[in-house]
Write a protein that holds these residues in place. Structure first.
Motif, mmCIF file in Angstrom:
data_model
loop_
_atom_site.group_PDB
_atom_site.id
_atom_site.type_symbol
_atom_site.label_atom_id
_atom_site.label_comp_id
_atom_site.label_asym_id
_atom_site.label_seq_id
_atom_site.Cartn_x
_atom_site.Cartn_y
_atom_site.Cartn_z
ATOM 1 N N GLN A 199 -21.223 71.565 -16.568
ATOM 2 C CA GLN A 199 -21.730 71.810 -17.922
ATOM 3 C C GLN A 199 -20.796 71.171 -18.939
ATOM 4 O OE1 GLN A 199 -22.056 76.039 -18.423
ATOM 5 N NE2 GLN A 199 -23.918 76.191 -17.223
ATOM 6 N N HIS A 200 -19.493 71.328 -18.723
ATOM 7 C CA HIS A 200 -18.521 70.784 -19.671
ATOM 8 C C HIS A 200 -18.531 69.263 -19.682
ATOM 9 C CE1 HIS A 200 -14.179 70.937 -21.427
ATOM 10 N NE2 HIS A 200 -15.081 70.735 -22.355
ATOM 11 N N VAL A 201 -18.674 68.645 -18.527
ATOM 12 C CA VAL A 201 -18.676 67.180 -18.501
ATOM 13 C C VAL A 201 -19.924 66.639 -19.203
ATOM 14 C CG1 VAL A 201 -19.768 66.700 -16.246
ATOM 15 C CG2 VAL A 201 -17.991 65.188 -17.108
ATOM 16 N N VAL A 202 -21.063 67.332 -19.086
ATOM 17 C CA VAL A 202 -22.267 66.908 -19.816
ATOM 18 C C VAL A 202 -22.053 67.102 -21.317
ATOM 19 C CG1 VAL A 202 -24.711 67.446 -20.232
ATOM 20 C CG2 VAL A 202 -23.850 67.250 -17.897
ATOM 21 N N PHE A 214 -15.254 76.534 -23.955
ATOM 22 C CA PHE A 214 -14.139 75.905 -23.239
ATOM 23 C C PHE A 214 -12.925 75.842 -24.167
ATOM 24 C CE2 PHE A 214 -18.218 74.102 -21.901
ATOM 25 C CZ PHE A 214 -18.229 74.469 -20.564
ATOM 26 N N PRO A 215 -12.409 76.992 -24.610
ATOM 27 C CA PRO A 215 -11.386 77.009 -25.654
ATOM 28 C C PRO A 215 -10.082 76.309 -25.292
ATOM 29 C CG PRO A 215 -11.681 79.205 -24.704
ATOM 30 C CD PRO A 215 -12.751 78.326 -24.143
ATOM 31 N N ASP A 216 -9.747 76.272 -24.011
ATOM 32 C CA ASP A 216 -8.513 75.585 -23.629
ATOM 33 C C ASP A 216 -8.774 74.171 -23.116
ATOM 34 O OD1 ASP A 216 -9.662 76.124 -21.188
ATOM 35 O OD2 ASP A 216 -7.899 77.099 -20.327
ATOM 36 N N GLY A 219 -22.139 64.366 -24.399
ATOM 37 C CA GLY A 219 -22.856 64.515 -25.667
ATOM 38 C C GLY A 219 -21.942 64.296 -26.853
ATOM 39 N N ILE A 220 -20.730 64.824 -26.784
ATOM 40 C CA ILE A 220 -19.749 64.640 -27.863
ATOM 41 C C ILE A 220 -19.402 63.161 -28.002
ATOM 42 C CG2 ILE A 220 -17.329 65.073 -28.489
ATOM 43 C CD1 ILE A 220 -17.765 67.939 -27.271
ATOM 44 N N ALA A 221 -19.149 62.505 -26.877
ATOM 45 C CA ALA A 221 -18.816 61.072 -26.917
ATOM 46 C C ALA A 221 -19.980 60.260 -27.480
ATOM 47 C CB ALA A 221 -18.443 60.574 -25.518
ATOM 48 N N TYR A 222 -21.204 60.604 -27.069
ATOM 49 C CA TYR A 222 -22.376 59.895 -27.568
ATOM 50 C C TYR A 222 -22.511 60.062 -29.084
ATOM 51 C CZ TYR A 222 -27.162 58.593 -28.539
ATOM 52 O OH TYR A 222 -28.274 58.005 -29.093
#
Length: 188
Positions: free
Chosen positions: A156-159, A137-139, A163-166
């Motif tokens: 997929q991106h929202v999941v 998701f480069p942009d 994960g990043i937020a977690y």
């Protein structure tokens, strides 16, 4: 959730062999739902006999044919039914949190290396997630498919963002734990 649901989702995203599924579990799904190679193969065989997945032999040059799995209509119906069922909010079962509380009855400083080890692991996982986000998701958005947003990619991106937020939250908490352990050690 059962492993069957995770396999159905993965196969709907992209058909594949048992080996390819196991690799996907290692690279992405496995951060949310783990399964061994043997478990995946065993469940695929049962899903095939239950009519949830279809399998076809794919010839390969210089190697044995591979079996490629796709989701059958019955598997799609099973997944749809499961998606509409309510699930209970997850409870946190966190061994490290219990150890941290237990450190009050021992030497809190003795737990510092373990917390630092956890911090390194979560730092690596965050780096892995961020690299995947940059790659896929480069942009900052899922690429459009045929001029329209691709719901699968968006989800997929929202999941992945979850994960990043977690991982960021966990790292902030571990930093707080380490600061507390160091302060308590200094006060002893």
């Amino acid at each position: 959730m059962a492993i069957e649901h995770a396999i159905l989702v993965s196969l709907l995203e992209k058909p594949g062999s048992g080996y390819e599924l196991a690799r996907r579990f290692e690279r992405s799904i496995g951060y949310f739902w783990t399964a061994s190679h043997q478990q995946i193969y065993r469940v695929l065989k049962r899903m095939e006999s239950d009519g949830w997945v279809d399998v076809r032999d794919v010839p390969q040059q210089g190697r044995p044919d591979k079996k490629e799995y796709t989701v059958a209509d019955l598997g799609q119906a099973v997944l749809s039914s499961w998606l509409h069922e309510p699930i209970e909010p997850e409870s946190i079962r966190h061994d490290l949190a219990v150890k941290i509380r237990g450190a009050a009855f021992d030497d809190p400083a003795a737990l510092i290396p373990e917390v630092e080890r956890h911090r390194r692991a979560h730092t690596e996982r965050l780096a892995h997630y961020l690299a995947g986000e940059e790659r896929d998701f480069p942009d900052g958005r899922a690429p459009a498919a045929s001029g329209a947003l691709d719901a699968g990619r968006e989800l997929q991106h929202v999941v992945l963002r979850g994960g990043i937020a977690y991982e960021r939250m966990t790292l902030a908490w571990l930093d707080d734990v380490l600061a507390t352990l160091h302060r308590l050690a200094a006060e002893r």
